[in-house]
Scaffold this active site. Structure first.
Site, PDB file in Angstrom:
ATOM      1  N   ASP A  60      36.533 -24.791  53.750  1.00  0.00           N
ATOM      2  CA  ASP A  60      37.181 -23.672  54.439  1.00  0.00           C
ATOM      3  C   ASP A  60      37.254 -23.981  55.919  1.00  0.00           C
ATOM      4  O   ASP A  60      36.687 -24.964  56.389  1.00  0.00           O
ATOM      5  CB  ASP A  60      36.378 -22.381  54.186  1.00  0.00           C
ATOM      6  CG  ASP A  60      34.959 -22.493  54.721  1.00  0.00           C
ATOM      7  OD1 ASP A  60      34.764 -22.256  55.908  1.00  0.00           O
ATOM      8  OD2 ASP A  60      34.035 -22.855  53.949  1.00  0.00           O
TER       9      ASP A  60
ATOM     10  N   GLU B 253      27.832 -27.818  42.451  1.00  0.00           N
ATOM     11  CA  GLU B 253      27.853 -29.146  43.051  1.00  0.00           C
ATOM     12  C   GLU B 253      26.976 -30.144  42.300  1.00  0.00           C
ATOM     13  O   GLU B 253      27.102 -31.340  42.504  1.00  0.00           O
ATOM     14  CB  GLU B 253      27.359 -29.074  44.500  1.00  0.00           C
ATOM     15  CG  GLU B 253      28.281 -28.275  45.402  1.00  0.00           C
ATOM     16  CD  GLU B 253      27.630 -27.897  46.715  1.00  0.00           C
ATOM     17  OE1 GLU B 253      28.371 -27.504  47.610  1.00  0.00           O
ATOM     18  OE2 GLU B 253      26.395 -27.976  46.841  1.00  0.00           O
TER      19      GLU B 253
HETATM   20  N1  SAH Z   1      28.806 -16.744  48.215  1.00  0.00           N
HETATM   21  C1  SAH Z   1      27.928 -17.864  48.041  1.00  0.00           C
HETATM   22  C2  SAH Z   1      27.182 -18.043  49.316  1.00  0.00           C
HETATM   23  C3  SAH Z   1      27.392 -19.397  49.823  1.00  0.00           C
HETATM   24  S1  SAH Z   1      26.979 -19.586  51.473  1.00  0.00           S
HETATM   25  C4  SAH Z   1      27.067 -17.604  46.859  1.00  0.00           C
HETATM   26  O1  SAH Z   1      27.231 -16.577  46.234  1.00  0.00           O
HETATM   27  O2  SAH Z   1      26.266 -18.448  46.475  1.00  0.00           O
HETATM   28  C5  SAH Z   1      27.920 -20.994  51.833  1.00  0.00           C
HETATM   29  C6  SAH Z   1      27.365 -22.342  51.442  1.00  0.00           C
HETATM   30  O3  SAH Z   1      28.333 -23.340  51.707  1.00  0.00           O
HETATM   31  C7  SAH Z   1      26.150 -22.719  52.259  1.00  0.00           C
HETATM   32  O4  SAH Z   1      25.269 -23.434  51.440  1.00  0.00           O
HETATM   33  C8  SAH Z   1      26.725 -23.561  53.410  1.00  0.00           C
HETATM   34  O5  SAH Z   1      25.982 -24.730  53.635  1.00  0.00           O
HETATM   35  C9  SAH Z   1      28.144 -23.945  52.986  1.00  0.00           C
HETATM   36  N2  SAH Z   1      29.259 -23.453  53.820  1.00  0.00           N
HETATM   37  C10 SAH Z   1      30.565 -23.551  53.436  1.00  0.00           C
HETATM   38  N3  SAH Z   1      31.371 -23.008  54.358  1.00  0.00           N
HETATM   39  C11 SAH Z   1      30.591 -22.521  55.356  1.00  0.00           C
HETATM   40  C12 SAH Z   1      30.859 -21.806  56.577  1.00  0.00           C
HETATM   41  N4  SAH Z   1      32.106 -21.468  56.919  1.00  0.00           N
HETATM   42  N5  SAH Z   1      29.805 -21.445  57.351  1.00  0.00           N
HETATM   43  C13 SAH Z   1      28.549 -21.760  56.975  1.00  0.00           C
HETATM   44  N6  SAH Z   1      28.234 -22.418  55.822  1.00  0.00           N
HETATM   45  C14 SAH Z   1      29.235 -22.801  55.011  1.00  0.00           C
END
Ligand code: SAH
Length: 239
Positions: A203, A12
């Site tokens: 999502d 981002e």
């Molecule tokens: N797999 C990722 C983890 C990301 S966690 C990694 O390896 O880095 C998800 C990130 O996107 C968080 O920063 C959160 O703020 C946002 N996010 C997107 N979709 C989300 C959801 N369904 N629930 C909670 N946070 C979500």
């Protein structure tokens, strides 16, 4: 004005770092802060890492060590409303910590000693961020929409319809769920720093969330953050 720009994920912020004029990097507390000018605005960009504690320490450090006067958070989120679709953007009017519950001592969601269960964002900044987002989305395919309202944050990646349904019962006007915004909101509220938060929907916070999220972050989220911040900075008068 000195603008702090926080994102949770590297994808981002990559574009913004490349656009920064006379960048100056400083490592502090396991994070890399990049200070410089973005479209003539004195800025400091940093990745928060994931979750509320990570976001809180990042926001506080931006203020206390890097002297930012305003903060913007750009990131992705899961949709918490049928009207909010993947590719849309939510600009927060207020944020709640959806996993905070000190009842019966305090009402559910209320942050003790603040009297608040929702922290409002700065009105003027949020308006400017919405305008910057609108301008950017005009050129996007599939007619993405911009929404204003409540974003919920918790230390949970929401990936299950039932879980989301329960949150929605408790917070019916919830538009999106993510993991950092409300922490930044609390820090800014307590330190008196105007802030705004935008989240692109990656999502539907359901069983497909993890796959959709990964794909979306790589292909779309980076462009959005860059485009919106560019419009936002160009719309400000540098001081
Ligand atoms: N797999 C990722 C983890 C990301 S966690 C990694 O390896 O880095 C998800 C990130 O996107 C968080 O920063 C959160 O703020 C946002 N996010 C997107 N979709 C989300 C959801 N369904 N629930 C909670 N946070 C979500």
């Amino acid at each position: 004005m000195r603008l702090g720009i926080i994102s949770a994920l590297a994808e981002e912020q990559q574009g913004l770092l490349e656009a920064m004029e006379s960048p100056y990097k400083l490592i502090h507390g396991k994070r890399e802060y990049t200070a410089g000018k973005l479209w003539k605005i004195d800025s400091v960009a940093v990745l928060s890492r994931i979750g509320k504690v990570a976001a809180a320490v990042t926001a506080a450090t931006l203020v206390e060590k890097f002297n930012v006067t305003h903060i913007i958070f750009t990131g992705v989120a899961g949709s918490a409303d049928l009207g909010v679709r993947v590719g849309d953007v939510v600009v927060a009017d207020s944020l709640a910590q959806h996993d905070f519950d000190a009842s019966p001592l305090f009402p559910r969601f209320e942050i003790p000693l603040t009297g608040l269960s929702r922290m409002p964002t700065d009105r003027e900044m949020s308006l400017k961020l919405s305008l910057a987002t609108r301008e950017f989305l005009e050129n996007e395919l599939n007619n993405p929409q911009i929404h204003r309202g409540l974003i919920g944050s918790g230390d949970q990646f929401i990936k299950d319809r039932q879980h989301l349904g329960k949150l929605k019962d408790a917070l019916p006007d919830l538009l999106a769920v993510e993991m950092e915004g409300a922490a930044v909101a609390q820090v800014c509220h307590e330190l008196g720093i105007p802030f705004a938060i935008m989240r692109t929907i990656s999502d539907n916070a359901n069983e497909d969330a993890a796959t959709d999220f990964m794909e979306f972050v790589q292909t779309v989220a980076s462009r959005y953050a860059y485009g919106v911040i560019e419009n936002f900075c160009k719309g400000l008068t540098p001081t």
